[in-house]
Motif scaffolding. Structure first.
Motif, mmCIF file in Angstrom:
data_model
loop_
_atom_site.group_PDB
_atom_site.id
_atom_site.type_symbol
_atom_site.label_atom_id
_atom_site.label_comp_id
_atom_site.label_asym_id
_atom_site.label_seq_id
_atom_site.Cartn_x
_atom_site.Cartn_y
_atom_site.Cartn_z
ATOM 1 N N LEU A 166 -22.002 43.652 0.889
ATOM 2 C CA LEU A 166 -21.192 43.280 2.062
ATOM 3 C C LEU A 166 -19.781 43.830 1.907
ATOM 4 O O LEU A 166 -19.180 44.297 2.882
ATOM 5 N N LEU A 200 -18.357 46.148 4.739
ATOM 6 C CA LEU A 200 -17.265 45.665 5.585
ATOM 7 C C LEU A 200 -15.986 46.462 5.357
ATOM 8 O O LEU A 200 -15.182 46.625 6.271
ATOM 9 N N VAL A 246 -17.579 50.693 6.264
ATOM 10 C CA VAL A 246 -18.319 51.111 7.464
ATOM 11 C C VAL A 246 -18.033 50.223 8.677
ATOM 12 O O VAL A 246 -17.761 50.725 9.765
ATOM 13 N N ASN A 247 -18.127 48.913 8.520
ATOM 14 C CA ASN A 247 -17.999 48.026 9.684
ATOM 15 C C ASN A 247 -16.834 47.041 9.568
ATOM 16 O O ASN A 247 -17.051 45.837 9.580
ATOM 17 N N VAL A 302 -16.290 43.845 12.006
ATOM 18 C CA VAL A 302 -17.036 42.593 11.984
ATOM 19 C C VAL A 302 -16.146 41.450 11.508
ATOM 20 O O VAL A 302 -16.286 40.314 11.942
ATOM 21 N N LEU A 303 -15.216 41.780 10.631
ATOM 22 C CA LEU A 303 -14.357 40.749 10.062
ATOM 23 C C LEU A 303 -13.318 40.296 11.077
ATOM 24 O O LEU A 303 -12.930 41.042 11.982
ATOM 25 N N TYR A 308 -25.107 52.981 5.625
ATOM 26 C CA TYR A 308 -25.385 52.428 6.948
ATOM 27 C C TYR A 308 -24.616 51.152 7.268
ATOM 28 O O TYR A 308 -24.865 50.531 8.298
ATOM 29 N N VAL A 342 -23.668 47.329 7.540
ATOM 30 C CA VAL A 342 -24.448 46.090 7.551
ATOM 31 C C VAL A 342 -25.925 46.386 7.831
ATOM 32 O O VAL A 342 -26.811 45.733 7.275
ATOM 33 N N LEU A 343 -26.180 47.395 8.651
ATOM 34 C CA LEU A 343 -27.574 47.778 8.915
ATOM 35 C C LEU A 343 -28.282 48.139 7.615
ATOM 36 O O LEU A 343 -29.438 47.758 7.401
ATOM 37 N N GLY A 344 -27.569 48.841 6.744
ATOM 38 C CA GLY A 344 -28.144 49.228 5.465
ATOM 39 C C GLY A 344 -28.497 48.027 4.628
ATOM 40 O O GLY A 344 -29.535 48.008 3.965
ATOM 41 N N LEU A 350 -29.290 45.013 5.687
ATOM 42 C CA LEU A 350 -30.477 44.346 6.212
ATOM 43 C C LEU A 350 -31.728 45.176 5.996
ATOM 44 O O LEU A 350 -32.787 44.641 5.681
ATOM 45 N N GLY A 354 -32.110 47.133 3.504
ATOM 46 C CA GLY A 354 -32.387 46.940 2.085
ATOM 47 C C GLY A 354 -33.111 45.643 1.834
ATOM 48 O O GLY A 354 -34.021 45.584 0.999
#
Lengths: 353, 444
Positions: B286, B290, B293-294, B297-298, B405, B407-409, B411, B413
């Motif tokens: 995560l 976070l 990549v993403n 989201v935070l 990827y 967060v997609l990665g 999940l 995984g």
């Protein structure tokens, strides 16, 4: 051995994966008011077809639909199984492509969609190659991990609901029946139960429990449409490509460190879709294996490569939508003929015996 | 000299701990042969003398005496050698064409029964297995007073024989499972078993499985609980663990000793372990997802503070976390390797590096240190060292997928790991089985 729990959970997961993405937009744009009516009609179809399908299958204990058709003769089998095979491959291509596009649109805007497609296909290909029981067991683990997240988000989305948008309740002219988007919405209603006919020799299940699972799905079908409408009103909701996801995006949870719970919600659903894709690949392998007996690895590898190439060739979201529209005809054909034919073959055999 | 003794001597040439002691028993010259290192010669001789005295008073012949105290055999070199190797005393008489194999007093070469060294136990019985297979089985018999416990012995290996034993509850364990294990040992009679990889091969498992298919425990109380649930326990001589077959995912979170607490406490302890696996798998991934990549989201305040803590760090999050994870693995490995007297040094040095210096030198962010600490601690909550090693490895799969990827990665995984766990089968029994005990009883 009775594996009802496996089958029921898989049934729920597959449908949850289908419900929250395209289906709300299809229903909302098909009718301006009283959306419960199209939902109810769709659900009626769902229940009737699932019941007929399972009733038909119950005439043939320990046999899947491939066995049943091939008993009727080679030409007969090809006549029914070829469309099923085409449908499975098409759904696979569309699924991979559409969901990779959705992920790109919603949050991975820098990642090329081929990279996402590779991830999708490699995971679901791996699962499919491991066989049916592994897919179902994985389903149980995923349900344990992700269903709590889905419930949490579902409850959280009631935050901004305005119940006045529920009215008007009645849509009296039934014009939604003729709209293309209503046709497309049926992929959520009837797109998920085909696997029940393939699992017979490996897993057996209790028909009542599956119907109960289908009943459990009713609130999800309703909320997926009504939450965006109650949050934004029909006028606004109909402008969104993914109304439910917009509704999730609009929620704000004070105490959570994450700003976008949407991502966890969508991705939990995406894992269910990966599971569904692996199931589709496995079913396609079963049909292929019936024609040319071989190891699962070969055909699943070639299916994933074919799917990859075809889905790369689909250039944009418009093309995806067009494919979805074409697919809805094939879908209707397959998902009406298969349950009905199985039912009648079963009835006839029972009559003879 | 007797050709038999000559051959025997040749076989053990340069084995200076072999003794050949000439003696007279009932006026017949005999040779006592054995290993000094395995036999307590003085004690054995004293006892032997007692037998001889009673034999004199009751006027027995030497043949009768030897028959009484041991097993008389024809002169067969192979058998004699293997008896000597296993620590028996041989009495060879020159005149007769026979020798006797006698069970002597052994040197004390075993540990006493001690508290466990690999598993800690709170409020439970403390004795643990040691290297001697008979002691271990004795411990089990002592732990549970049941007549339907079965102990089958096998001896495998072509050159070096290894003693194996299989314990199960008759009527409780699945008969098919017992039969499969038995037949796989019989089939692989010539395979040598020196470690668990050999054993896995013998049982027909792939050596490449990340998750160990046998559960190991050094506690008789845990073993008995497993046996009662219809599992099978294997013992290998000189290996102080019970190997439990089949092994399930749920074993990662449960100890029989948990049942010594009230039910709510037991449930919460187990919940802590489940959190343990989730945190040690997810948190590092995560972080990468976070940060790299993403970040959207935070919550914005959090995202900003993370960005601030990473301000001067010159490399991407993946490199940062891999660097620190590897250092952490080195610390764990080093503290296992080092003798316990200098072990604390590593903890201290590691603590200084991880605690302060790395952050002050702006090599990694403060948040990462917190995450690493949480990961390592969480990882240690799992039951069984082989399980926490596997989870440590899975963590890297998720970190790498997350760096590509986001967060997609993660999940994806999780799906991959779930699929992997779901695909593991031991003799046709799924690794994810939850109510094996019930089914086992049904089949048994």
């Amino acid at each position: 051995m009775d594996k009802s729990l496996h089958v029921v959970l898989m049934y729920l997961l597959v449908h949850l994966g289908l419900i929250f993405f395209l289906y709300p937009n299809d229903i909302i744009s098909s009718s301006d008011e009283g959306q419960w009516m199209p939902i109810a009609i769709g659900l009626l179809f769902h229940f009737v077809l699932v019941w007929i399908y399972m009733k038909g299958l119950s005439f043939f204990p320990k046999q899947n639909i491939i066995h049943i058709y091939s008993e009727m003769g080679k030409g007969f089998a090809t006549f029914f199984l070829l469309p099923v095979f085409m449908y499975l491959m098409l759904v696979n291509v569309i699924g991979v492509r559409a969901y990779s596009e959705i992920i790109t649109i919603i949050f991975l805007s820098n990642t090329p969609s081929w990279a996402i497609i590779i991830l999708f296909l490699s995971i679901s290909g791996y699962l499919a190659a491991k066989g049916l029981e592994v897919i179902f067991r994985t389903g149980i683990l995923l349900a344990l991990i992700f269903i709590p997240i889905i419930f949490f988000v579902l409850i959280a989305t009631f935050q901004n609901v305005d119940w006045n948008y529920l009215l008007p309740l009645i849509d009296d002219d039934f014009h939604f029946m003729t709209t293309p988007s209503y046709m497309k919405s049926f992929s959520a209603f009837i797109g998920g139960f085909l696997f029940l006919g393939f699992i017979a020799p490996y897993l057996t299940y209790n028909r009542k429990k599956v119907l109960m699972a289908a009943t459990l799905l009713i609130p999800f079908f309703v909320f997926a449409v009504y939450i965006p409408i109650l949050t934004f009103g029909h006028g606004t909701a109909s402008r969104f490509l993914f109304p439910y996801i917009m509704a999730v995006d609009s929620t704000y949870i004070n105490w959570l460190m994450f700003d976008r719970v949407t991502m966890f919600f969508i991705l939990s659903l995406v894992t269910f879709i990966m599971l569904h894709l692996s199931l589709l690949l496995w079913m396609a392998y079963q049909i292929m294996n019936h024609w040319f007996p071989h190891q699962p690895l070969y055909s699943i590898l070639s299916f994933t490569i074919v799917t990859f190439i075809t889905s790369i060739m689909i250039i944009d979201w418009k093309a995806v939508e067009r494919l979805l529209w074409w697919n809805s005809f094939l879908q209707f054909y397959v998902l009406l003929t298969i349950p009905l034919s199985i039912y009648f073959i079963g009835r006839r055999r029972k009559g003879r015996a | 000299m007797d050709p038999f003794i000559k051959e025997l001597k040749e076989k053990f040439v340069h084995s200076d701990d072999l003794f050949l002691h000439e003696e007279e028993i009932l006026d017949v010259p005999v040779l006592l042969v054995g290993f000094k290192s395995l036999i307590d010669f003085t004690k054995t001789k004293v006892t032997l003398q007692k037998y001889i005295d009673t034999a004199i008073s009751s006027q027995k012949t030497i043949g009768e005496l030897l028959n009484e105290i041991g097993e008389v055999k024809e002169k067969d070199l192979e058998e004699a050698v293997s008896s000597i190797m296993t620590g028996k005393l041989l009495i060879i008489s020159n005149s007769h064409r026979k020798y006797a194999v006698i069970e002597p007093f052994h040197n004390m070469l075993n540990r006493a029964i001690e508290p466990p060294t690999n598993e800690n136990i709170l409020q439970g019985s403390l004795s643990s297995f040691n290297e001697d297979i008979k002691t271990n089985i004795g411990l089990i018999r002592k732990q549970i007073n049941a007549s339907n416990i079965r102990a089958e012995f096998f001896s495998v290996g072509s050159e070096q024989k290894t003693k194996l034993s299989m314990l199960y509850f008759e009527g409780q364990a699945d008969k098919k499972l017992v039969e499969k294990i038995r037949s796989s040992f019989e089939k692989n009679q010539d395979r040598e078993i020196n470690n668990l990889q050999n054993l896995a091969k013998s049982l027909g498992f792939s050596g490449w499985s990340v998750i160990s298919k046998v559960n190991t425990t050094e506690l008789p109380s845990e073993t008995v609980a497993f046996l009662r649930k219809g599992r099978v326990a294997l013992f290998v001589d000189r290996y102080p663990f019970a190997l439990i077959l089949p092994c399930f995912l749920w074993d990662m979170f449960t100890l029989e000793n948990d049942r010594n607490y009230p039910i709510p406490l037991m449930a919460s302890i187990r919940l802590v372990r489940i959190f343990g696996i989730l945190i040690s798998l997810l948190i590092p991934a995560l972080y990468v997802a976070l940060v790299a990549v993403n970040p959207e989201v935070l919550r914005i305040e959090l995202a900003l503070s993370i960005a601030q803590s990473r301000e001067a760090i010159p490399y991407p999050a993946l490199v940062e976390i891999l660097l620190m994870l590897i250092i952490l693995e080195l610390i764990i490995e080093a503290s296992v390797r080092l003798p316990s007297s200098i072990g604390p040094t590593i903890t201290m040095v590691g603590g200084i590096i991880l605690g302060q210096a790395v952050v002050e030198a702006k090599l990694v962010s403060t948040l990462l240190i917190i995450i690493l600490a949480a990961t390592t601690i969480a990882n240690s909550t799992l039951v069984g060292i082989q399980n926490s090693l596997a989870v440590r490895l899975f963590k890297y799969v998720l970190v790498i997928l997350a760096s590509i990827y986001g967060v997609l990665g993660i999940l994806g995984g999780i799906v991959l790991i779930s699929a992997y766990l779901a695909s593991i089968e031991t003799f046709g029994i799924s690794y994810l089985n939850l109510n094996y005990a019930k089914e086992g009883t049904k089949n048994g």
